[in-house]
Write a protein that holds these residues in place. Structure first.
Motif, short mmCIF file in Angstrom:
data_model
loop_
_atom_site.label_atom_id
_atom_site.label_comp_id
_atom_site.label_asym_id
_atom_site.label_seq_id
_atom_site.Cartn_x
_atom_site.Cartn_y
_atom_site.Cartn_z
N LYS A 28 -6.72 10.15 33.48
CA LYS A 28 -6.30 8.79 33.83
C LYS A 28 -5.15 8.83 34.82
CE LYS A 28 -7.90 6.51 29.63
NZ LYS A 28 -7.54 5.63 28.49
N GLY A 29 -5.38 9.49 35.94
CA GLY A 29 -4.39 9.47 37.00
C GLY A 29 -3.26 10.46 36.84
N LYS A 30 -3.34 11.36 35.85
CA LYS A 30 -2.28 12.35 35.65
C LYS A 30 -2.77 13.73 36.08
CE LYS A 30 0.53 10.33 31.97
NZ LYS A 30 1.11 10.55 30.62
N THR A 31 -1.81 14.55 36.51
CA THR A 31 -2.11 15.93 36.87
C THR A 31 -1.75 16.84 35.70
OG1 THR A 31 -1.66 15.48 39.21
CG2 THR A 31 -1.64 17.79 38.50
N TRP A 32 -2.71 17.64 35.26
CA TRP A 32 -2.49 18.57 34.16
C TRP A 32 -2.52 20.00 34.71
CZ3 TRP A 32 -1.66 17.19 29.00
CH2 TRP A 32 -1.79 15.83 28.71
N PHE A 33 -1.64 20.85 34.19
CA PHE A 33 -1.53 22.23 34.63
C PHE A 33 -1.89 23.18 33.50
CE2 PHE A 33 1.45 19.75 37.14
CZ PHE A 33 1.20 20.19 38.44
N VAL A 34 -2.56 24.28 33.86
CA VAL A 34 -2.83 25.36 32.92
C VAL A 34 -1.84 26.48 33.19
CG1 VAL A 34 -4.52 27.04 32.10
CG2 VAL A 34 -5.28 24.74 32.80
N ASN A 35 -1.04 26.82 32.18
CA ASN A 35 -0.02 27.87 32.31
C ASN A 35 0.88 27.61 33.53
OD1 ASN A 35 1.47 30.18 31.82
ND2 ASN A 35 -0.04 31.57 32.76
N GLU A 36 1.51 26.47 33.54
CA GLU A 36 2.35 26.08 34.67
C GLU A 36 3.48 27.08 34.90
OE1 GLU A 36 4.58 22.06 36.37
OE2 GLU A 36 4.34 22.35 34.20
N LEU B 63 -6.12 9.91 26.22
CA LEU B 63 -7.22 10.65 25.62
C LEU B 63 -8.40 9.77 25.23
CD1 LEU B 63 -5.25 13.06 23.25
CD2 LEU B 63 -5.96 13.45 25.61
N VAL B 64 -8.16 8.47 25.00
CA VAL B 64 -9.24 7.60 24.54
C VAL B 64 -9.84 6.85 25.72
CG1 VAL B 64 -8.18 7.32 22.29
CG2 VAL B 64 -7.65 5.67 24.09
N PRO B 65 -11.11 6.46 25.62
CA PRO B 65 -11.75 5.71 26.71
C PRO B 65 -11.06 4.38 26.97
CG PRO B 65 -13.38 6.52 25.14
CD PRO B 65 -12.05 6.75 24.52
N ALA B 66 -11.07 3.93 28.21
CA ALA B 66 -10.45 2.66 28.57
C ALA B 66 -11.24 1.50 27.99
CB ALA B 66 -10.36 2.54 30.09
N VAL B 67 -10.52 0.50 27.49
CA VAL B 67 -11.11 -0.73 26.95
C VAL B 67 -10.44 -1.91 27.66
CG1 VAL B 67 -11.47 -2.17 24.91
CG2 VAL B 67 -11.53 0.33 24.71
N ASP B 68 -11.27 -2.86 28.13
CA ASP B 68 -10.72 -4.02 28.82
C ASP B 68 -9.69 -4.73 27.96
OD1 ASP B 68 -12.29 -3.55 30.98
OD2 ASP B 68 -13.83 -5.02 30.48
N SER B 69 -8.58 -5.11 28.57
CA SER B 69 -7.51 -5.89 27.93
C SER B 69 -6.80 -5.13 26.81
CB SER B 69 -8.06 -7.21 27.37
OG SER B 69 -8.68 -7.97 28.38
N LEU B 70 -7.05 -3.82 26.69
CA LEU B 70 -6.40 -3.04 25.65
C LEU B 70 -5.59 -1.92 26.27
CD1 LEU B 70 -6.07 -2.52 22.58
CD2 LEU B 70 -8.03 -0.98 22.73
N ARG B 71 -4.26 -1.99 26.08
CA ARG B 71 -3.36 -0.95 26.58
C ARG B 71 -2.76 -0.22 25.37
NH1 ARG B 71 -1.97 -5.57 28.94
NH2 ARG B 71 0.06 -5.64 27.89
N LEU B 72 -3.10 1.05 25.26
CA LEU B 72 -2.72 1.83 24.08
C LEU B 72 -1.78 2.96 24.48
CD1 LEU B 72 -3.17 2.46 21.04
CD2 LEU B 72 -5.14 3.86 21.74
N GLN B 73 -0.70 3.10 23.71
CA GLN B 73 0.25 4.17 23.92
C GLN B 73 0.69 4.74 22.57
OE1 GLN B 73 3.12 1.82 26.33
NE2 GLN B 73 2.89 3.42 27.87
N GLY B 74 1.22 5.95 22.61
CA GLY B 74 1.72 6.59 21.41
C GLY B 74 1.73 8.10 21.58
N GLY B 75 2.70 8.77 21.00
CA GLY B 75 2.83 10.20 21.15
C GLY B 75 2.07 10.97 20.08
N LEU B 76 1.01 11.67 20.49
CA LEU B 76 0.20 12.45 19.55
C LEU B 76 0.86 13.80 19.31
CD1 LEU B 76 -2.46 12.85 17.96
CD2 LEU B 76 -3.49 13.69 20.08
#
Length: 372
Positions: free
Chosen positions: A1-9, A66-79
């Motif tokens: 979702k628009g973020k850059t992820w690194f493997v063994n940065e 990590l979860v699929p996008a749902v219209d009108s639903l903005r979800l946040q939280g630290g897993l």
């Protein structure tokens, strides 16, 4: 979702995959994937087909990524937490212990969610214990088990709500019903085939209300109104409603049906034995109607959520001022009814061309009013 992820940065030597010549044994040593402070770590070992010991760990990973996008639903939280799977021969030992800290839905804080899952040896049954803790109150609990075996798929869960924030449901009202609010408490059981379970329960509403967008009306629902949950239906018992602007009152009851929480349809009714606000829209460009309407009578809301029909049969009461801009309408017959034209239809009439309208979905309003 628009973020850059690194493997063994950090390019350290601990992030590695080791295997023998015939791939009988594969070992992953601390493979780290990160995006800024969000970290996912995977490690474990696999030996032939009889032994596995795998672990997946999360640190401050935004659940909304990590979860699929749902219209009108903005979800946040630290897993945070881990999933693990151990195989010894034909026996499996899956476990999970994770938390989602600071759960935020559409900018509203719902607290911290913990999820504990433990599976049996053949991976067919999982025991679940989940709790949402908000300001030291357990606002949500789910306790029970799910059996996913091919010949006996089954769910048996107890759901407990204690002053759970109803604003979590607002996105499901779409553009028709908004500002769903208040607190809900009660219990429900979820049993049967987990693909189409039976849900039965009873809940009480506190400080609740909602807004009907097209009518620009906001209603408060009396405290301790009961919501009954049965298979594929939510039903609200006869409840007093009060409009938030003028404090007029009426009664509200009905149900919402669904097919496994899809294809929602409403069957709701509002009774106004004395005087109730049902319309309060301002004048604006291209408005088909506007004004303020108080009624004595009834209103029904029926149909699928994307093709709702509101039927009003009533007499107007003091304070009503309902206006229809006739420049945007065409009267038919002897003004027995009024049909509104779209800008495209009006242009077709002016130019003398034919216009074929498309099937329209949305909200239909039918008024049968006695004007006083």
């Amino acid at each position: 979702k628009g973020k850059t992820w690194f493997v063994n940065e950090q390019n350290n030597t601990f992030n590695k995959v080791v295997f023998d010549n015939d791939f009988t044994e594969i070992r992953v040593d601390s493979l780290v994937i990160n995006s800024n402070r969000e970290v996912i770590q995977f490690g474990g070992v696999k030996r032939d087909s009889t032994y596995k010991n795998l672990s997946l760990k999360f640190s401050d990973v935004n659940i909304g990524d990590l979860v699929p996008a749902v219209d009108s639903l903005r979800l946040q939280g630290g897993l945070n937490g881990s999933f693990s799977l151990v195989q010894k021969g034909k026996r499996y030992y899956p476990t999970s212990n994770v938390t989602i800290d600071g759960v935020v839905i559409n900018d509203i804080n719902f607290g911290d969610l913990s999820i504990e899952v433990a599976g049996n040896e053949d991976l067919t049954k999982y025991n679940i214990n989940s709790t949402l803790l908000n300001d030291k109150v357990k606002s949500f609990e789910a306790i029970g088990s799910i059996d996913v075996s091919a010949d006996n798929s089954y769910i048996d869960l107890d759901l407990i709500l204690n002053k759970f924030n109803l604003q979590a449901l607002s996105p499901f009202g779409g553009n028709i019903i908004t500002d769903i609010r208040g607190l809900i408490s009660g219990k429900a059981g979820v049993t049967g085939d987990f693909r189409s379970p039976l849900v039965e329960g009873r809940f009480d509403l506190l400080n609740s209300g909602l807004r009907v967008v097209e009518l620009n009306t906001d209603f408060k629902i009396e405290n301790n109104t009961q919501l009954l949950v049965t298979k594929n239906k939510l039903e609200i018992e006869n409840a007093t409603i009060t409009d938030s602007k003028f404090d007029t009152q009426g009664y509200f009851f009905g149900n919402a049906t669904h097919k496994n929480f899809n294809d929602w349809e409403l069957n709701l009714k509002i009774e106004a034995p004395e005087r109730l606000l049902v319309l309060d829209t301002p004048a604006k460009d291209e408005a088909l109607y506007y004004g303020t309407a108080f009624i004595n009578g009834s209103a029904e809301i029926n149909g699928p959520i994307d093709e709702l029909v509101i039927d009003v049969a009533a007499s107007t009461q003091d304070g009503t001022s309902f206006k229809i801009p006739l420049s945007d309408a065409q009267s038919i017959g002897e003004d027995s009814f009024i049909r509104f034209l779209s800008p495209e239809e009006k242009q077709a009439i002016v130019s003398g061309t034919d216009f074929v309208s498309e099937e329209i979905k949305g909200l239909s309003l039918n008024f049968d009013l006695d004007i006083n």
